[in-house]
Design a protein around this motif. Structure first.
Motif, mmCIF file in Angstrom:
data_model
loop_
_atom_site.group_PDB
_atom_site.id
_atom_site.type_symbol
_atom_site.label_atom_id
_atom_site.label_comp_id
_atom_site.label_asym_id
_atom_site.label_seq_id
_atom_site.Cartn_x
_atom_site.Cartn_y
_atom_site.Cartn_z
ATOM 1 N N ALA A 387 82.010 7.138 -5.986
ATOM 2 C CA ALA A 387 82.347 7.521 -7.364
ATOM 3 C C ALA A 387 83.771 7.106 -7.699
ATOM 4 C CB ALA A 387 82.169 9.030 -7.542
ATOM 5 N N LEU A 388 84.669 7.338 -6.753
ATOM 6 C CA LEU A 388 86.060 6.963 -6.968
ATOM 7 C C LEU A 388 86.205 5.452 -7.071
ATOM 8 C CD1 LEU A 388 88.799 8.263 -7.268
ATOM 9 C CD2 LEU A 388 89.054 8.244 -4.794
ATOM 10 N N GLN A 389 85.470 4.759 -6.221
ATOM 11 C CA GLN A 389 85.515 3.294 -6.248
ATOM 12 C C GLN A 389 85.022 2.763 -7.587
ATOM 13 O OE1 GLN A 389 86.458 1.437 -3.167
ATOM 14 N NE2 GLN A 389 86.949 0.058 -4.868
ATOM 15 N N VAL A 457 91.344 10.491 -0.601
ATOM 16 C CA VAL A 457 90.162 9.749 -0.178
ATOM 17 C C VAL A 457 90.555 8.285 0.033
ATOM 18 C CG1 VAL A 457 87.861 8.999 -0.845
ATOM 19 C CG2 VAL A 457 88.632 11.304 -1.429
ATOM 20 N N THR A 458 90.123 7.733 1.129
ATOM 21 C CA THR A 458 90.380 6.320 1.414
ATOM 22 C C THR A 458 89.277 5.466 0.807
ATOM 23 O OG1 THR A 458 91.447 6.922 3.499
ATOM 24 C CG2 THR A 458 90.769 4.627 3.235
ATOM 25 N N VAL A 459 89.670 4.506 -0.006
ATOM 26 C CA VAL A 459 88.693 3.652 -0.668
ATOM 27 C C VAL A 459 88.942 2.199 -0.281
ATOM 28 C CG1 VAL A 459 88.404 5.222 -2.603
ATOM 29 C CG2 VAL A 459 90.125 3.441 -2.738
ATOM 30 N N PRO A 465 95.495 6.080 0.745
ATOM 31 C CA PRO A 465 94.428 6.945 0.227
ATOM 32 C C PRO A 465 94.719 7.384 -1.204
ATOM 33 C CG PRO A 465 95.136 7.657 2.414
ATOM 34 C CD PRO A 465 96.124 6.641 1.963
ATOM 35 N N VAL A 466 93.667 7.636 -1.951
ATOM 36 C CA VAL A 466 93.797 8.059 -3.342
ATOM 37 C C VAL A 466 93.900 9.579 -3.380
ATOM 38 C CG1 VAL A 466 92.725 8.063 -5.618
ATOM 39 C CG2 VAL A 466 92.499 6.065 -4.131
ATOM 40 N N LEU A 471 94.324 9.890 -8.807
ATOM 41 C CA LEU A 471 93.099 9.865 -9.604
ATOM 42 C C LEU A 471 93.384 10.192 -11.062
ATOM 43 C CD1 LEU A 471 90.059 9.733 -10.016
ATOM 44 C CD2 LEU A 471 89.896 12.085 -9.168
ATOM 45 N N VAL A 472 94.179 11.244 -11.297
ATOM 46 C CA VAL A 472 94.491 11.619 -12.686
ATOM 47 C C VAL A 472 95.256 10.494 -13.379
ATOM 48 C CG1 VAL A 472 95.683 13.295 -14.140
ATOM 49 C CG2 VAL A 472 94.451 14.074 -12.115
ATOM 50 N N VAL A 473 96.177 9.866 -12.675
ATOM 51 C CA VAL A 473 96.935 8.753 -13.251
ATOM 52 C C VAL A 473 95.992 7.601 -13.616
ATOM 53 C CG1 VAL A 473 98.621 6.952 -12.723
ATOM 54 C CG2 VAL A 473 99.116 9.326 -12.151
#
Length: 1304
Positions: A387-389, A457-459, A465-466, A471-473
């Motif tokens: 999802a993050l990716q 989280v590492t992506v 890692p994020v 993420l908010v940025v």
């Protein structure tokens, strides 16, 4: 009737069949045969139509014909008295006849015949049922054969209802045969017939059979079969199971479905074509997958309603099978080739449920949320990574394909469901759906503590890692790159646009304290939000595709952050942003500078009027969240934002007057729309100006703009509509009204707006008129409390309005009472004067008879009078204009058992008790241990009211406590020795520091020593020393000579005369004054008034308070007179020296009344520095040091500033004992004027528990004004005040030193 004929048996069979059809639903719903039997046995009790069934009527007729003669014979036999007394017990006869009848031969014969006949009838019914079933099965086989010959055109769907399908029980052997027929090696027709039979079987029987494992494999194979007829039949069976089976059954089906889908995705390597080509949902393989995913998704959204009733392992199996499916990553070969991407389960579930409703429901309950977090953390973190990716991928790719993405978003939002369904979705659309789905999933995770713990989280393709902040940025950056809407329909809400989705997430995070702290209140986030603003301030072009929309969203987020204490502190204190000049500044400075530029229209990007209004209003609202707090106003005040907003308002107001009226032939809607925009903008500016009134200093700034009347009128219009102050405010306008009413211009504005009249009319309506919608047959209940709950809120609003003496002076000054000879019953009061005349000064039969609820209304008025009299200046005005005490004494005199003779006992009732309490409160001055106030309640026992009543002066001595005689001789102590050891010529620069140390030491060890002559000497020498220092001399020395016959022959106002009498009574009670001290105090008052009149500015104002000298009594002069034990010359000398010090500006309220030492506009406002400075900093420090008390004031609609102004205005008279009043004065003189602020904070801290308690009982205002401050000693809090000095002196004392400068 001994035997049934063949016709009778046929009729009975027909009636029985009809009965069974009527109760079919009851029987079929029974879980077991035993339950069905119970239903039939108790049918008469549960079915209201029981006696209307033809079968029951037939049986009743048969019983009557068989047993009628027997019953009649037994009844006559019992009635003749053969062993039974008919009248003894009501049911004895019935029981006897029933027993005799059941023992008779006729009854036994009837039962045997009926039993035999019913057996025949039931057997015949069963035979007919079996024949019907065989016939149905034969017809079913024929229909199956026809369907097989027509290529199995079943046209089934997984969404077809399964409740209208009947099924019979199936045996284990039959299921074994069906499992064998479903083997993939069997012909398609055989497998189809087996599935058809399986759909008619109960799902619970299917899942509990011994061959279920094999059957399950075969069902999965059929589900994956390319023939849609077979897969659809399996889906029909699964859908039927989901709709009518418990979770222990459906979980097996669900996991089978998930594993089947997992196999499909793993082995078929489906791909997303590149370019404009996409996925056609009509493709056979895609259709099959979509149907299965849709069934899964429907179940996912419904299962949350009932899985809590089952073991957790069932729920865990469902969640894990879902995550296992969604986390699969097909062969990377497709992605590495660069031409095509793999089609993932996430693409299809995003297509079906783009906003991840299923995941939101799973995360809603704690029961399922814990399992989701546990599985995500231990086994399926790849879901979060994916999802993050996807979000990162969208961010990286959204800039070059911005226009294309705009079209994608538009097409997603304008899908039409119906005959023209879309069948083709491009790869970009699927990728965007996947992004939206991922964003919704991540947003839901961030809402919970355990979800945030999953980060960082590492992506892929990221070195670091994020984190949450990263993420908010990224999301905020996505919002910046949101494509401009390609369509001109501004009313359309782009619900699926990235900006809308990100803003929803930011709002959700901002509304939750813990989420906001971890996700929003971070320096990188604030820097990202302010980056476009800083760029624009530097004169550069910000990289925003839609600047207006984006800036409004930035402002909305900033406003939500500034609403909270933590966010506001981050804005005000963190200086980590780089300004246009290259220096580090805080976020607040950036925001206010940008707002000023917007109001001045200095930004080329936003010079369009309509655009400018929206963006400017949004950023003013951000500033408003800061300047409506004391600490925020402290930071923003140097920018003069109130002047900028006022200038914009004046310009807009003049513009709205110049807009021409629309004329025929003109372009329709142009001028009206322009006018509407201008009017809305004007109201926005007024609304934001009004919010300066939330703090004492802000109210002064608002008054200086000249817009206070318009702002208060606007507030009243919203107040009457009960509108919220803003979307970020938790409370209404109560606090703001109280703050405005504390000043003379504020209360005049309230009066001119109609607020006062509306409040008076509403109070009268509640007290005397009642609600119009209450019918006469439902009269109002008799009030049990002195102030009924129905009018308590209005009473407190009136107390808030009249709390300040400025409000009383402006509303009542030189206003006589009507005192009419006749009052019309329909006549309503419209002013405070009218209200006093009708509810307080009820001194005639005419006024009594004009009240429908005399006792309740008069009690309301007396309670209001009691609260008003707590302010000594308000008391003196009421007494000087209306002779309130004489009126109350006369009412007491009339309230005796024999009023004609003037003799007799006082009648003790609610009104006489209230009057007695007020008379004592008005007549006796003293602190908590210096006077005794009678209670307002009766006591149990023989003497319910032990407090003496009176109808004339002097006051009974019972209410005046005996005090020890004060000694004025020299006392041996360190501070006395210090004062006597130094002479004026020997005092060097360190003398005052030594004096302060000695004072603190004595106050903390033997505070009682600081009294009498020691106190007088300390004040005299300290003031003399300070006034001799040029650095301490704030005001120029007065060129005043204390002589002249004109002073002695001058007259004092009636208010001053009453104040002098009260001061003398108090001084004599304290044993400080002689009986002949009145002339000296009068002379001291005249000298002080003459001194201050020489320094009074020439003002032209309509305010009552500025029509002459200080309108109240000078309680500080009286205090000094008592400290000096009635020595007029010594007191005058101290006051003359003190008048040159800054301390006099705050300790001595009359000192700066209309003074030339204040800027002309401030003197013209009649807003004293005690309110705009002292009270302002009391509220600021209270919010930080005693936050619970500050919150309690906010909740009650009252303000600390109101109470502090009253305490300080009368030098704590009636609230503290004399010794503590002396210590208050000496502490402020010796330690510095800022100790006045610390003193008030210490008092409120001391009262914290009482304040919290009375906030709960909704009488905080009344408690603080009526009750003395019990147990407070300055010496106990001196160390605490020293701590406040160390933290706040620089800020507080700096502002106090600036009172002679123009306020900004």
């Amino acid at each position: 009737m001994s035997q049934f004929s063949a016709e009778a048996e046929a009729e009975l069979q027909s009636l029985l069949r009809q009965l069974l059809k009527s109760i079919k639903d009851r029987i079929s719903g029974a879980p077991s045969i035993e339950c069905a039997e119970e239903i039939l046995l108790h049918l008469e009790e549960t079915d209201k139509n029981f006696h209307n069934y033809e079968f029951v009527k037939y049986l009743r007729q048969y019983v009557e014909s068989s047993l009628g003669a027997v019953i009649e014979e037994e009844t006559e036999s019992c009635a003749r008295g053969e062993g039974y007394a008919v009248g003894s017990v009501q049911d004895t006869l019935v029981h006897a006849v029933t027993r005799k009848t059941r023992e008779s031969g006729e009854y036994k014969q009837m039962m045997q015949t009926l039993k035999n006949t019913m057996m025949v009838v039931v057997e015949s019914l069963i035979n007919k049922f079996e024949e019907d079933q065989l016939r149905k099965e034969e017809m079913h086989r024929e229909s199956q054969h026809q369907q097989s010959n027509s290529h199995y055109t079943d046209n089934c769907s997984d969404s077809d209802s399964s409740f209208n399908q009947s099924y019979a029980f199936i045996k284990q052997e039959q299921l074994q045969v069906l499992a064998e027929k479903l083997d993939p090696s069997r012909p398609k027709e055989v497998r189809w017939e087996a599935l058809q039979a399986l759909c008619c079987a109960p799902p619970s029987d299917v899942l509990s059979c011994e061959s279920w494992s094999g059957l399950r494999r075969n069902l999965s194979a059929a589900l994956a079969d390319p023939d849609p007829d077979l897969s659809d039949k399996v889906l029909r069976f699964f859908a039927k199971t989901f709709s009518c089976s418990p979770l222990n059954v459906t979980r097996e089906i669900y996991t089978s479905l998930a594993k089947s889908l997992e196999s499909d995705f793993l082995y078929h390597n489906l791909s997303l074509p590149t370019g404009s080509a996409g996925i056609d949902v009509n493709r056979q393989d895609i259709t099959r997958l979509l149907k299965q995913m849709r069934l899964m998704n429907d179940f996912q959204k419904e299962v949350t309603t009932f899985w809590i009733r089952h073991p957790e392992k069932y729920m865990e199996e469902i969640i894990e099978s879902t995550f296992s499916l969604l986390s699969i990553n097909p062969e990377h070969g497709l992605e590495t080739q660069g031409s095509e991407k793999a089609l993932k389960p996430m693409h299809l579930i995003a297509l079906l449920d783009i906003k991840a409703t299923w995941f939101k429901k799973w995360m809603h309950g704690y029961y399922s949320r814990t399992v989701v977090f546990r599985l995500l953390e231990r086994k399926y973190k790849s879901l979060i990574v994916a999802a993050l990716q996807q979000c990162i991928h969208y961010y990286d790719s959204c800039d070059p394909v911005r226009d294309e993405m705009a079209e994608v978003i538009h097409s997603m939002e304008h899908q039409h469901i119906g005959t023209a369904q879309r069948t083709l979705y491009t790869t970009k659309e699927l990728e965007y759906m996947y992004f939206v789905h991922s964003l919704c999933v991540l947003g839901r995770l961030l809402m919970y503590t355990n979800g945030r713990k999953l980060f960082p989280v590492t992506v892929w393709k990221r070195k670091d890692p994020v984190s949450l902040t990263d993420l908010v940025v990224i999301l905020i950056s996505i919002m910046y790159q949101h494509p401009k809407p390609p369509h001109s329909d501004s009313s359309h809400a782009d619900t699926l646009s990235p900006t809308t989705l990100v803003m929803e997430l930011l709002r959700t995070l901002g509304d939750r304290t813990e989420c906001a702290v971890e996700c929003l209140y971070q320096t990188p986030v604030i820097e990202t939000l302010l980056a476009p603003i800083i760029t624009l301030l530097k004169g550069k072009q910000a990289k925003l595709n839609s600047p207006e929309t984006t800036l409004i969203h930035i402002a909305d987020t900033l406003a939500r952050i500034a609403t909270t204490e933590r966010g506001l502190s981050l804005f005000l204190d963190e200086r980590n942003l780089v300004s246009g000049e290259g220096e580090g500044i805080s976020a607040a400075h950036v925001i206010v500078q940008f707002t000023q530029r917007l109001l001045a229209k200095e930004l080329p990007l936003l010079r369009n009027a309509e655009t400018s209004y929206g963006v400017s209003g949004a950023f003013i609202f951000v500033c408003r969240q800061m300047y409506n707090t004391c600490e925020g106003l402290q930071v923003l005040r140097p920018y003069g934002l109130h002047e900028c907003i006022a200038a914009a308002w004046k310009k807009t107001s003049s513009l709205s007057e110049r807009i021409p009226t629309p004329v025929p032939g003109a372009i329709p809607g142009t001028s009206s729309q322009e006018l509407q925009n201008v009017v809305v903008w004007e109201e926005t500016l007024l609304d934001n100006l009004l919010n300066f009134a939330a703090t004492p200093k802000g109210l002064l700034l608002l008054q200086q703009t000249g817009a206070i009347n318009e702002c208060v009128t606007y507030m009243f219009s919203r107040f009457t509509k009960k509108l919220q102050v803003s979307r970020c405010e938790k409370f209404g306008y109560g606090v703001m009204v109280t703050q405005v009413a504390a000043t003379a211009p504020g209360v005049v504005a309230l009066h001119s707006s109609g607020f006062v009249q509306a409040l008076v009319v509403e109070i009268w309506s509640v007290l005397e008129c009642g609600r119009e919608d209450v019918r006469v047959v439902h009269p109002m209940s008799t009030p049990m409390d002195p102030i009924d709950r129905s009018c308590l809120k209005l009473f407190l609003s009136l107390v808030n309005l009249l709390s300040s003496p400025h409000a009383v002076w402006e509303l009542l000054g030189q206003q006589p009472l009507p005192n009419k000879a006749e009052y019309n019953l329909r006549e309503m009061p419209t002013s405070i004067t009218d209200l006093i005349d009708r509810l307080i000064a009820v001194n005639s039969d005419v006024k009594i008879h004009s009240l429908f609820n005399y006792e309740q209304s008069h009690t309301f008025g007396l309670r209001l009078l009691s609260v008003m009299c707590c302010n000594l200046d308000s008391l003196l005005l009421l007494e000087s204009q209306y002779n309130i005490s004489d009126m109350l004494l006369q009412c007491q005199k009339d309230n005796i058992t024999d009023p004609s003779s003037g003799e007799g006992d006082f009648i003790i009732d609610g009104l006489s008790v209230e009057r007695n309490h007020i008379l004592v409160r008005m007549s006796v001055i003293g602190g908590p241990s210096e006077r005794r106030l009678p209670l307002r309640v009766l006591q149990k026992g023989t003497d319910p009211y032990p407090w003496p009543m009176f109808s004339s002066y002097p006051l009974p001595k019972y209410y005046i406590l005996n005090l020890p005689k004060t000694t004025r001789g020299k006392q041996d102590c360190e501070i006395s020795a210090f004062l006597s050891s130094t002479k004026n010529t020997e005092r060097d620069g360190s003398w005052m520091d030594t004096c302060r140390r000695q004072y603190c030491k004595v106050m903390t060890t033997k505070s009682n020593i600081v009294s009498g002559n020691v106190l007088a000497d300390l004040l005299e020498k300290a003031v003399s020393y300070l006034s001799a220092l040029p650095s301490e001399r704030f005001f120029p020395p007065a060129d005043y000579i204390a002589s002249g016959s004109g002073i002695k022959t001058g007259s004092l106002s009636s208010v001053d005369q009453l104040g002098i009498r009260a001061s003398l009574r108090y001084g004599r009670h304290l044993n400080l004054l002689r009986d002949n001290s009145e002339q000296d105090l009068c002379l001291l008052m005249k000298h002080c008034q003459e001194l201050l009149s020489q320094q009074r500015a020439k003002l032209t104002s309509e305010l009552y308070t500025l029509q002459g000298a200080y309108p109240g009594h000078d309680w500080f002069v009286s205090t000094v007179f008592l400290i000096m034990a009635g020595d007029m010359e010594r007191a005058l000398r101290l006051l003359l020296h003190l008048s040159t010090l800054l301390t006099s500006a705050f300790l001595w309220p009359a000192r700066l009344h209309g003074s030339v030492h204040l800027p002309m506009e401030i003197a013209q406002s009649s807003i004293h520095p005690v309110y705009s400075c002292t009270a302002h900093y009391v509220e600021m420090l209270l919010k930080t040091e005693v936050p619970l008390v500050f919150s309690a004031f906010r909740m009650s609609g009252f303000t600390p500033s109101q109470m502090c102004v009253q305490w300080l205005g009368q030098c704590f008279w009636n609230y503290l004992d004399w010794s503590e009043i002396c210590h208050y004065v000496s502490t402020c003189v010796v330690m510095g004027p800022d100790y006045q602020v610390y003193m008030c904070v210490a008092v409120l801290k001391h009262l914290q528990q009482d304040i919290l308690q009375h906030t709960q009982t909704q009488d905080l205002q009344v408690f603080l004004k009526e009750e003395p401050i019990q147990g407070f000693r300055v010496s106990n809090y001196l160390e605490y005040m020293e701590g406040l000095e160390r933290s706040y002196r620089t800020m507080v004392l700096t502002d106090m030193n600036n009172i002679s400068q123009r306020v900004r």
